[in-house]
Design a protein around this motif. Structure first.
Motif, PDB file in Angstrom:
ATOM      1  N   LEU A 200      10.361 -18.151  22.956  1.00  0.00           N
ATOM      2  CA  LEU A 200       8.980 -18.610  23.165  1.00  0.00           C
ATOM      3  C   LEU A 200       8.451 -18.233  24.548  1.00  0.00           C
ATOM      4  O   LEU A 200       7.247 -18.053  24.727  1.00  0.00           O
ATOM      5  N   THR A 201       9.353 -18.153  25.556  1.00  0.00           N
ATOM      6  CA  THR A 201       8.900 -17.849  26.921  1.00  0.00           C
ATOM      7  C   THR A 201       9.017 -16.361  27.255  1.00  0.00           C
ATOM      8  O   THR A 201       8.685 -15.961  28.372  1.00  0.00           O
ATOM      9  N   PRO A 203       7.627 -12.945  27.641  1.00  0.00           N
ATOM     10  CA  PRO A 203       6.219 -12.507  27.741  1.00  0.00           C
ATOM     11  C   PRO A 203       5.772 -11.659  26.543  1.00  0.00           C
ATOM     12  O   PRO A 203       4.574 -11.578  26.269  1.00  0.00           O
ATOM     13  N   ARG A 219      13.922  -9.434  24.457  1.00  0.00           N
ATOM     14  CA  ARG A 219      14.736 -10.031  25.534  1.00  0.00           C
ATOM     15  C   ARG A 219      15.178 -11.438  25.154  1.00  0.00           C
ATOM     16  O   ARG A 219      16.344 -11.804  25.287  1.00  0.00           O
TER      17      ARG A 219
END
Lengths: 376, 376
Positions: A200-201, A203, A219
């Protein structure tokens, strides 16, 4: 006999379309959907020999055989499913299915949303184990199967087998629940949440609409898989396989590759992040977190299981710390309290949670014996 | 007595400068360096009552007391260090130190590189447990301490206590090694590598020179810490504390906050990623991975420990699965084989690896008794 002769051989996936709407647990209505399946063996005249294989987090419908002679890998449970194998395709008609929300051809985040004509992405609903069982019941209808001889699954697949027994007691005669659990612990949920936060984090996640940005949160998915992979393996198994083996002769004193175990894990993460869909990973971990059949019965699993008619085969693996033998024993005890028929075996293994996918003589024999006693 | 009266009270950190070059294990020469320290109690006339506290991965020199009356938190081991506490400052002169490479004031990635006049960032060398002990020996020289009454540490701190006993057998009389291990397992290294990969692949990492870009790889550091935090806690401890408690009444069917354990972990990750330096995290995990004193002795830990003269106190915690009791017992057995003096206690706890920081009557008593028998 060569191992070739025990193979289901060349197989073909098939797409099955369902045009009736499906109402999911969260209230969303899927106007239509399709499931990718494979079948092995032959459905007998009275349609009593059908076996459903439910997959785990990263699995799919390609359970056994190869699409082409020179495929490097066979289906994910090829050691278990085939002529004269424990799930014997000379006896059983075996069905593999990719779950709703999956990324291997069934309707999911990569599919076109008929209401917007765009890829679903993050708009694909969070589905549950119950939703999967409902969709698989539609598949049984389509195949003309009134009752499965057995529903079989490891890990998340075992939860589906349990759910089948609870939701359709008259449509399943045997539930084989392998390396599974009646619900996740706080630690299980915690690992899943870290995996999700990594995705979710990233980018490149773009709120789940990364397809529209021609990218993917690789990633984050790579980190999620690397961490997950550690939890699938036993600590002693990792030590036996890698120990503190170095890639080179000496420490590097930088953040390149020092240890063999790093090389292995990064490879697993890279491979997975290039082939699996992040939205599918998110929703499947959530389906795991939400599974808790006893919740509606004051946490009494025996009461949740009161309505089942299937006989149960439960198997666990000694070094599995993700879903340890103690978790399988919770299911066994609840079934006994509910006065149900249950067989339980704990297999000695150094392969941790992944043991359910591995070749092991005692495990194969236990499966073979149980399945050979199923009348069709 | 109020707990206030057992406190070391208001404390002050102090910077100690070392102008002689320090050659590190990887060959790098630090032309000069400084260490941040705190001290509690009074050094006696013959300087025989000094105790060094070595910190773990995220620790520092602020071991006990408060900088100001209204500080919300005291030092990280305030329950252990103070007047009449197990590490009794009425008896001992206690020294806390921030390790070289740290991010709490000692020379590290956040410091100015005297050779470039720019922040070190990724140019700060990967230091080892041995390097820390060398730098701490300089500190002992500076303080006029020929021999520590004890070197004490938990986890990574325990490794430093062991290294002290091996590298300076005449300068340490007691080594207290708590919740530690003689080397990391493949699983330990694997978790560390996933943590590092989360940081290294964060687009804000900029090859470790994120300071120059006025940013920091907080996403990666947050994921690393969340995952690490799971491994610091016991599975049953997490279940006891959070279970499957929900934040709200029902499942959300999205990726917000469903479970209390998610809320707790995300908070821990957020807090840490806003206060800790990512380069320090990288190099400290590497120092952990590299620690392996038996490696130069054909994996014979007893031979590595042959030269030690210190007496050892080893403590482990029943639910610690990061450095389990079995790992402490490896140290105990090696010491016994080497005919050294060792006391061992395994404490029952549900706090996992973090137990070494927690208040526990049996643990406190074991520490108190051992330390009270040390002659100064």
């Amino acid at each position: 006999m060569s191992s070739q002769s025990h193979s289901v051989g060349i197989v073909q996936a098939k797409r099955v379309d369902f045009s009736e709407p499906l109402t999911l647990k969260n209230g969303t209505v899927l106007p239509s959907f399709h499931l990718m399946i494979e079948t092995y063996g032959t459905l007998n005249a009275n349609k009593s020999n059908a076996v459903l294989i439910c997959h785990a987090l990263s699995g799919h419908h390609h359970v056994a055989g190869r699409y082409q002679e020179n495929d490097k890998y066979a289906g994910w449970w090829d050691n278990m499913v085939g002529p004269d194998k424990p799930i014997d395709t000379n006896k059983f008609f075996v069905v593999g299915v990719n779950n709703l929300g999956g990324c291997h051809g069934s309707t999911g985040p990569l599919s076109i949303n008929p209401q917007t004509q765009k890829v679903y992405g993050a708009d694909f609903p969070v589905v549950t184990i119950q939703d999967w069982v409902q969709s698989q019941a539609r598949l049984a209808d389509y195949l003309g199967i009134e009752s499965w001889a057995a529903v079989i699954g490891g890990s998340m697949g075992g939860m589906q087998a349990m759910q089948w027994a609870m939701d359709f007691p008259d449509r399943i005669r045997h539930a084989l629940v392998i390396a599974s659990a009646p619900k996740l612990t706080a630690q299980n949920i915690a690992f899943n949440d870290v995996a999700r936060q990594a995705i979710l984090t990233d980018p490149d996640f773009h709120n789940g609409f990364y397809m529209e940005h021609q990218t993917a949160p690789k990633r984050g998915l790579r980190i999620a898989r690397m961490m997950g992979h550690i939890t699938y393996l036993a600590e002693n198994g990792l030590s036996l396989k890698f120990g503190r083996e170095l890639k080179e002769d000496a420490y590097r004193f930088d953040y390149g590759l020092d240890f063999e175990v790093e090389s292995y894990l990064r490879y697993q993460g890279d491979k997975f992040s290039n082939t699996f869909d992040a939205n599918t990973y998110l929703l499947m971990t959530k389906a795991l977190d939400y599974f808790d059949p006893a919740a509606d019965f004051n946490d009494r699993l025996d009461e949740a299981l009161n309505s089942v008619k299937a006989r149960f085969f439960i198997a666990s693996f000694s070094s599995d710390w993700r879903f340890s033998p103690a978790r399988s024993q919770e299911i066994v005890r609840a079934l006994i309290r509910a006065q149900k028929d249950v067989s339980y075996v704990e297999i000695e293994s150094t392969f941790g949670h992944d043991a359910f996918l591995m070749e092991d003589a005692a495990y194969m024999k236990a499966m073979r014996v149980y399945l050979s006693n199923i009348e069709v």
